[in-house]
Enzyme design. Structure first.
Site, mmCIF file in Angstrom:
data_model
loop_
_atom_site.group_PDB
_atom_site.id
_atom_site.type_symbol
_atom_site.label_atom_id
_atom_site.label_comp_id
_atom_site.label_asym_id
_atom_site.label_seq_id
_atom_site.Cartn_x
_atom_site.Cartn_y
_atom_site.Cartn_z
ATOM 1 N N ASP A 143 -9.773 -9.894 -9.828
ATOM 2 C CA ASP A 143 -10.018 -10.819 -8.727
ATOM 3 C C ASP A 143 -11.522 -10.832 -8.514
ATOM 4 O OD1 ASP A 143 -10.593 -11.862 -6.218
ATOM 5 O OD2 ASP A 143 -8.689 -11.222 -5.365
ATOM 6 N N LYS A 183 0.805 -1.227 0.000
ATOM 7 C CA LYS A 183 0.000 0.000 0.000
ATOM 8 C C LYS A 183 0.840 1.280 0.000
ATOM 9 C CE LYS A 183 -4.086 -2.096 1.988
ATOM 10 N NZ LYS A 183 -3.668 -3.482 2.269
#
Lengths: 428, 367
Positions: free
Chosen positions: B225, B169
């Site tokens: 995903d 991140k």
């Protein structure tokens, strides 16, 4: 000879009926295919002795006169619109036009509020009034409400043996009586002496500067200034009815009134109700699938796969496309509902256009069916948190709803072209 | 079972647990068997692997599902491969299952593929294998470009593809390439993994990168995903778009069809419907007249009655949706849900076998 006076108010009144009253006077809003006060007129014309109907209000003549002309022709009865120079109150108006009412010396006259709907039983009201003798000045049609709801109405206490009203309070703050004033009266001409006395005493106050300078000298409220003092004088009586009655204050009430007037058509005007294909069989004049009760104006064009009802009114020149479903709703004139749309508990203004697969849905506020004598709630527009209370969905006139949009519990003001879905909103 | 080419390659698919993110669908069917674009998610991967020469597929599962094993053994026969279930007694993460399957994966020195089971893309297994063999190191990670890398862990690598580091991140932009959940690895790397719950991304790959043994392979085309409903539909849109370019003849043509629509030949569509863009309709499904469907997956044997509109939702197997119903807002209907006429559902997650007679106007779970 008998007469009838219908109090229709004016443009400053009926604001809770917006946006429907923005472009059409509330008394002329169509319910079950007829303007609201045409139902009053129809109740009047069934009485043989009735020779004249006077509409009193302060709408401009141009807004009311075409309707009066049409009624005159249709029912072959004298109908006049008397315009007040300003709002004179429920007694001030009839006092102002007392000469017109007295003309021809009728035995009595019916006085009806324009903002109610009911299964009017005027003949019986008159018979009851007459039976009380010459002393009787007013007989009030009364109906039972719940204790809680009675506080919003004029409450009457009666002597059960004589029907005399012994106590009258308008909108009390605590429970007085569940018998409420329906806003329908049978009145003797001598009432004008009583109103005259009230008028003169107010007049003196007005010019001495003691009165309420905001109101005209001639402004007199029937309920507070005339009826309340008449209680226990032996001159005022109640006539209690069990039949359906409701006030029309908010637009929600129009949906409720629509349902009940349609139901009354079953016994009084079955020819006005549309028949389902299955009921009509081969005669072939059915337009679509009908779940009664449904009123469809003859000029409306409805696709055979549409399903309408129960409790739907469709106005003139409306176009309804294939696969449309409408329930508990009023569709006003010249509206177009395109294919596969769904309309529930809503009012679609005139000249609206609803696109394909649109969903227009409101929340009804019908009286609680489990409570005897419950009347319609007229909930405030907003709740305590400042949010819109769920109510019926209303489209003002000339509103366009694009295909596949959802409108839930929303109010759309006239001439709006929507570009997205809305939920629980007022769209200016 | 068909004869198995012992020289073929092997692949390990990380199936894992119950697929709770895809509930309520996974309450009725194991996630790998939920149909994505009319084919079980897992079969998209297995068929692409078979095409690249894989003959032995190991499914790393942490639960027993007999019906799934049965159903997949039929597919294995059809494809002429062997499918092995590797059961974890405790969840072993993303690396542990590799150690658990050490015996099979190290039968030869040939590299093997590893896949997360929720991934959908244009699987480039042949090119990946070629690339891997060219650089000659222990492992290759497929990376894909994302718009907002700060939500993911990004992969930093040299121009020649050699991975330098992984950054979780990142607040400042350093790369827009993320791990796509597809790897090719040499059996020698298995020595790096102990048989215990281990994360391959956090505990194994950084070490491999440090010793210069890990390369990145840039994925072309779409990637998603699809482990949760929102992404499932986004992935479907991407898949159909890719199908339009690759095999447009498989897309449905007909009156009222907009954009990319995939319809099983056994499904039936009525008159005056508007279907699409981005819709898949499963076998045996029935769409009656005047129905509007947009950005939806309609699973096997579901039935949508006339004049209804469904948008942005997944309609489970054997559901029955009434007339003039509106369903929108990322609703997911589990198996055999019944929705009565006129109902409105916005963002409803409806559990299997439920009957909905009143509207669900705000997103909620209907038990």
């Amino acid at each position: 000879m008998l007469k009838a006076v219908i109090l229709i108010g004016g443009p400053q009144k009926g604001t809770r009926f917006r946006p429907l009253s923005l472009d059409i006077p509330k008394p002329l809003f169509p319910v079950a295919g007829l303007p609201l006060i045409q139902h009053h007129i129809e109740a009047c014309v069934t009485i043989e002795a009735l020779q004249e109907i006077l509409l009193i209000g302060y709408y401009p003549v141009s807004q009311i006169q075409p309707f009066v002309n049409e009624m005159q022709q249709r029912y072959d009865v004298n109908i006049k619109y008397l315009q007040e120079y300003t709002a004179l109150g429920t007694a001030g108006g009839i006092y102002h036009f007392r000469d017109q009412i007295r003309l021809g010396n009728p035995d009595a006259f019916f006085l009806m509020n324009g903002d109610i709907c009911a299964d009017f039983t005027l003949e019986a009201l008159y018979v009851s009034h007459k039976s009380k003798g010459t002393k009787a000045l007013v007989t009030i049609m009364g109906t039972e409400a719940t204790k809680q709801q009675s506080l919003n109405y004029g409450c009457m206490v009666t002597n059960k043996d004589t029907d005399e009203i012994t106590h009258y309070v308008e909108k009390p703050s605590s429970y007085v009586s569940a018998l409420i004033n329906c806003g329908v009266y049978c009145v003797s001409l001598d009432i004008f002496q009583v109103i005259g006395e009230a008028f003169h005493s107010k007049e003196q106050d007005y010019y001495k500067g003691n009165g309420n300078a905001n109101k005209e000298a001639g402004y007199i409220q029937l309920e507070q200034e005339i009826l309340a003092p008449l209680a226990a004088t032996g001159k005022m009586f109640a006539y209690q009815v069990q039949s359906w009655w409701a006030q029309i204050k908010t637009a929600c009430a129009a949906i409720y009134a629509n349902k009940h007037y349609l139901e009354l058509y079953k016994s009084k005007h079955p020819e006005r109700l549309s028949q389902s294909i299955t009921e009509v069989g081969e005669s072939g004049d059915a337009k679509c699938n009908i779940i009664s009760d449904v009123y469809i104006h003859p000029s409306a064009s409805i696709h055979s796969t549409a399903v309408l009802g129960p409790n739907v009114s469709v106005g003139p020149d409306v176009t309804i496309g294939p696969g449309v479903r409408i329930r508990e709703s009023i569709i006003l004139g010249h509206a177009t509902i395109e294919n596969n749309s769904l309309i529930l508990h809503s009012i679609i203004g005139h000249n609206c256009r609803v696109g394909r697969w649109a969903r227009i849905e409101g929340t009804p506020s019908d009286p609680d069916p489990n409570k005897p004598f419950a009347k319609m709630e007229n909930p405030a527009l907003f709740n305590n948190e400042g949010r819109l209370n769920p109510s019926i969905t209303i489209l003002g006139c000339y509103v366009t709803v694009p295909s596949e949009m959802i409108l839930l519990n929303s109010i759309v003001l006239p001439n709006k072209e929507l570009n997205r879905s809305f939920k629980n909103e007022i769209i200016l | 079972m068909a004869t198995i080419d012992k020289k073929g390659m092997r692949a390990l698919i990380l199936v894992g647990g119950y697929g709770t993110r895809l509930r309520p669908l996974t309450l009725s069917r194991p996630k790998p068997l939920v149909e994505f674009a009319n084919k079980p998610i897992l079969l998209h991967q297995i068929e692409a692997l078979v095409e690249a020469g894989v003959t032995e597929v190991i499914l790393a599962v942490s639960y027993h599902a007999e019906d799934m094993e049965k159903e997949l053994s039929v597919e294995a026969d059809r494809l002429g491969i062997s499918i092995v279930f590797s059961h974890e007694t405790e969840p072993l993460g993303t690396a542990g299952p590799i150690a658990l399957a050490r015996k099979i994966l190290s039968k030869s020195t040939e590299p093997f593929f590893v896949l997360n089971s929720d991934i959908i893309c244009d699987f480039p297994f042949k090119e990946l294998e070629q690339y891997h063999k060219n650089h000659g190191k222990e492992g290759t990670i497929v990376v894909t470009k994302v718009e907002e890398p700060s939500k993911y862990g990004v992969v930093v690598y040299k121009d020649n593809g050699q991975i330098e580091s992984f950054v979780e991140k990142p607040q400042e932009f350093i790369s827009n390439k993320i791990n796509a959940g597809i790897y090719i690895l040499n059996p020698s790397m298995i020595d790096r993994i102990e048989l215990k719950p281990t994360s391959i991304e956090k505990e194994i790959f950084p070490g491999m990168a440090q010793s210069g043994q890990l390369f990145a392979f840039e994925l072309q085309g779409f990637w998603m995903d699809i482990g949760q409903p929102k992404d499932f539909l986004t992935g479907m849109c991407m898949y159909l778009k890719a199908l339009r370019q690759r095999e447009p003849e498989r897309l449905y043509q007909g009156p009222g069809v907009l954009g990319n629509v995939l319809v099983d030949p056994t499904a039936r569509i009525g008159a005056d419907c508007q279907i699409g863009p981005d819709v898949t309709i499963g076998p045996g499904a029935i769409i009656q007249d005047g129905v509007r469907v947009q950005r939806c997956t309609i699973l096997k044997d579901a039935k949508i009655h006339s004049y209804t509109r469904v948008e942005n939702c997944i309609v489970g197997w054997e559901c029955t949706i009434g007339k003039w119903v509106t369903i929108e807002g990322m609703s997911v209907l589990g198996k055999d849900v019944i929705v009565k006429d006129d109902v409105y559902i916005n963002g409803g997650q409806v559990l299997p076998h439920k009957c909905i007679a009143a509207s669900v106007p705000e997103p909620s779970i209907v038990m």
